[in-house]
Write a protein that holds these residues in place. Structure first.
Motif, PDB file in Angstrom:
ATOM      1  N   TRP A 345       1.258  -0.882  -0.184  1.00  0.00           N
ATOM      2  CA  TRP A 345       0.346  -0.128  -0.427  1.00  0.00           C
ATOM      3  C   TRP A 345       0.909   1.226  -0.343  1.00  0.00           C
ATOM      4  O   TRP A 345       0.576   2.630  -1.066  1.00  0.00           O
ATOM      5  CB  TRP A 345      -1.011  -0.055   0.962  1.00  0.00           C
ATOM      6  CG  TRP A 345      -1.907   1.140   1.389  1.00  0.00           C
ATOM      7  CD1 TRP A 345      -2.775   0.968   0.271  1.00  0.00           C
ATOM      8  CD2 TRP A 345      -2.008   2.946   2.063  1.00  0.00           C
ATOM      9  NE1 TRP A 345      -3.521   2.400   1.042  1.00  0.00           N
ATOM     10  CE2 TRP A 345      -3.109   3.225   1.925  1.00  0.00           C
ATOM     11  CE3 TRP A 345      -1.193   2.711   3.137  1.00  0.00           C
ATOM     12  CZ2 TRP A 345      -3.209   4.308   2.550  1.00  0.00           C
ATOM     13  CZ3 TRP A 345      -0.747   3.863   3.903  1.00  0.00           C
ATOM     14  CH2 TRP A 345      -2.647   4.557   2.873  1.00  0.00           C
ATOM     15  N   ARG A 364      -6.480   3.054  -8.637  1.00  0.00           N
ATOM     16  CA  ARG A 364      -7.513   2.947  -7.632  1.00  0.00           C
ATOM     17  C   ARG A 364      -8.239   2.010  -8.725  1.00  0.00           C
ATOM     18  O   ARG A 364      -9.352   0.944  -7.263  1.00  0.00           O
ATOM     19  CB  ARG A 364      -9.102   4.802  -8.047  1.00  0.00           C
ATOM     20  CG  ARG A 364      -9.113   4.493  -6.532  1.00  0.00           C
ATOM     21  CD  ARG A 364     -10.081   5.850  -6.714  1.00  0.00           C
ATOM     22  NE  ARG A 364     -11.122   5.509  -7.952  1.00  0.00           N
ATOM     23  CZ  ARG A 364     -11.938   5.654  -8.557  1.00  0.00           C
ATOM     24  NH1 ARG A 364     -13.014   4.852  -7.134  1.00  0.00           N
ATOM     25  NH2 ARG A 364     -12.928   5.862  -9.248  1.00  0.00           N
ATOM     26  N   GLY A 367      -8.114  -1.218  -6.710  1.00  0.00           N
ATOM     27  CA  GLY A 367      -7.732  -1.344  -5.561  1.00  0.00           C
ATOM     28  C   GLY A 367      -6.249  -1.044  -4.990  1.00  0.00           C
ATOM     29  O   GLY A 367      -6.260  -1.782  -3.629  1.00  0.00           O
ATOM     30  N   THR A 370      -6.597   2.031  -2.292  1.00  0.00           N
ATOM     31  CA  THR A 370      -7.969   1.287  -0.640  1.00  0.00           C
ATOM     32  C   THR A 370      -7.348   0.451   0.560  1.00  0.00           C
ATOM     33  O   THR A 370      -6.678  -0.293  -0.056  1.00  0.00           O
ATOM     34  CB  THR A 370      -8.480   0.494  -1.526  1.00  0.00           C
ATOM     35  OG1 THR A 370      -9.651   1.079  -2.456  1.00  0.00           O
ATOM     36  CG2 THR A 370      -9.651   0.388  -0.771  1.00  0.00           C
TER      37      THR A 370
END
Length: 395
Positions: A345, A364, A367, A370
């Motif tokens: 991430w 985005r 994923g 997120t």
């Protein structure tokens, strides 16, 4: 001979009665003197008889169901307002300014749940959200439909197509008039729909309260694209925006940080507080680079599991920057899976500063941007595990 005399007397008697009736009524001439009485009786008696014949059992049942649904929705609205008032009083907030977000926060505070799936948690929504919308009465008590396209089977959808064609024809006429005057469309006023897309099929069906086929949705998209392609589409901006959906909520868009310059003259960006389960990481990405990856002073062999290595490389491969940037990460806490998720991430969030807006949107949708809030669900009292129950034995 006696029969003839008797018949003549009856005719004379009827004639005298008719003349007396005409004299006693308003002065009217000729044969039509008695006509108003018969016509008036017919007009007064006809509507009730026709109404009784035209209102069938199916119509009465339909109107009864419609009234019952309206009463049901009124009851649900009243119960929702009562529950909203109780929640506001328990939370010490003002009822008038208590929004749906406040309701969700109050329920999550008063009724905590360890379920990851949001649908399994307690909730209180408006009746319009919980219960699907229903069409209003489409015809009156005599069976006459209100909508001119009722017999198409999908009046709202075909009315929408009719409106789109109507708007397209208006813009075509406007463009033709402008060309005759020698005026060209202004490129600065061109309608821009970047960051928006047409409503998907399921949302369009909810809006129209009708189910549509794939080919009908394709006709809708083609008609809208033709309307949007017009150089004067900004004239129909209000109509077009009804059927557009933002790709991303503008209120949730985060500003992309600008990269800094290090001592070697390379651009770099550092993302702090990269969390996954109980792992916490700080990730720095430098451009240009040679593809070097450093995790707590070690290379990618820091992770022995191949899945964890693939997790790290996925955002670099997706953004086509593998081998073009250097990654430095410091991670602590958690296990291999949590640490790999935290670093992944952090890499994805840092790469936003080195790619264009289109790639950011693609990341985005994939994923990568997120946060993964999933955690191990705790064991429940009276159970063997989070969900597992003890084996039931009869004896």
């Amino acid at each position: 001979m006696a029969l003839r005399v008797f018949g003549l007397n009856i005719v004379k008697t009827n004639r005298n009665l008719l003349q007396n009736a005409c004299k006693s009524s308003a002065p009217v001439t000729g044969y039509m003197a008695a006509a108003p009485f018969a016509t008036e009786v017919t007009v007064q008696a006809a509507p009730a008889a026709i109404q009784k014949q035209r209102v069938s059992k199916a119509m009465r049942a339909y109107l009864k169901r419609a009234n019952e649904h309206d009463e049901f929705m009124k009851t649900q609205h009243l119960e929702f307002q009562i529950g909203k008032r109780h929640l506001a009083n328990m939370m010490g907030a003002d009822v008038e300014t208590f929004t749906q977000e406040d309701i969700d926060e109050a329920i999550s505070y008063l009724f905590p749940s360890g379920l990851y799936d949001q649908k399994g948690r307690p909730a209180m929504k408006s009746p319009e959200v919980v219960f699907p919308a229903r069409k209003a009465a489409e015809f009156d008590e005599t069976g006459r439909p209100f909508h001119s396209m009722f017999y198409t089977g999908k009046p709202n959808f075909f009315q929408l197509l009719h409106d789109i064609v109507d708007e397209t024809n208006k813009l075509a006429d406007l463009e033709e008039r402008m060309l005759r005057r020698g005026n060209k469309p202004d490129d600065n006023q061109k309608l821009g729909i970047a960051g928006f897309q047409l409503l998907p099929k399921d949302q369009l069906e909810l809006l129209l309260v009708e189910s549509i086929a794939d080919i009908e949705y394709s006709n809708f998209t083609k008609s809208m694209e033709r309307l949007i392609a017009s150089p004067y589409a900004y004239k129909s901006k209000e109509f077009i925006e009804r059927y557009l959906k933002p790709l991303m909520d503008q209120s949730k868009q985060l500003e992309v940080p600008k990269p800094r310059i290090d001592e070697e003259g390379r651009q770099y960006i550092t993302t702090y507080e990269c969390l996954r389960k109980t792992a916490r990481a700080d990730v720095t990405v430098r451009l240009p680079g040679t593809g070097k990856i450093s995790i707590n002073g070690k290379d990618i062999s820091y992770f022995e599991d191949e899945n964890c290595k693939e997790q790290l490389l996925f955002p670099l491969q997706f953004s086509e920057l593998l081998g073009k940037v250097d990654v430095e990460a410091n991670v602590e806490g958690g296990g291999p899976s949590g640490q790999a998720g935290a670093i992944r991430w952090g890499i994805a969030m840092s790469l936003r500063s080195f790619v264009d807006q289109e790639m950011i949107e693609s990341m985005r949708l994939a994923g990568l941007l997120t946060r993964d809030y999933r955690r191990r669900e705790r064991k429940k009292f009276g159970q063997e595990g989070a969900r597992r129950k003890y084996t039931w034995k009869k004896r």
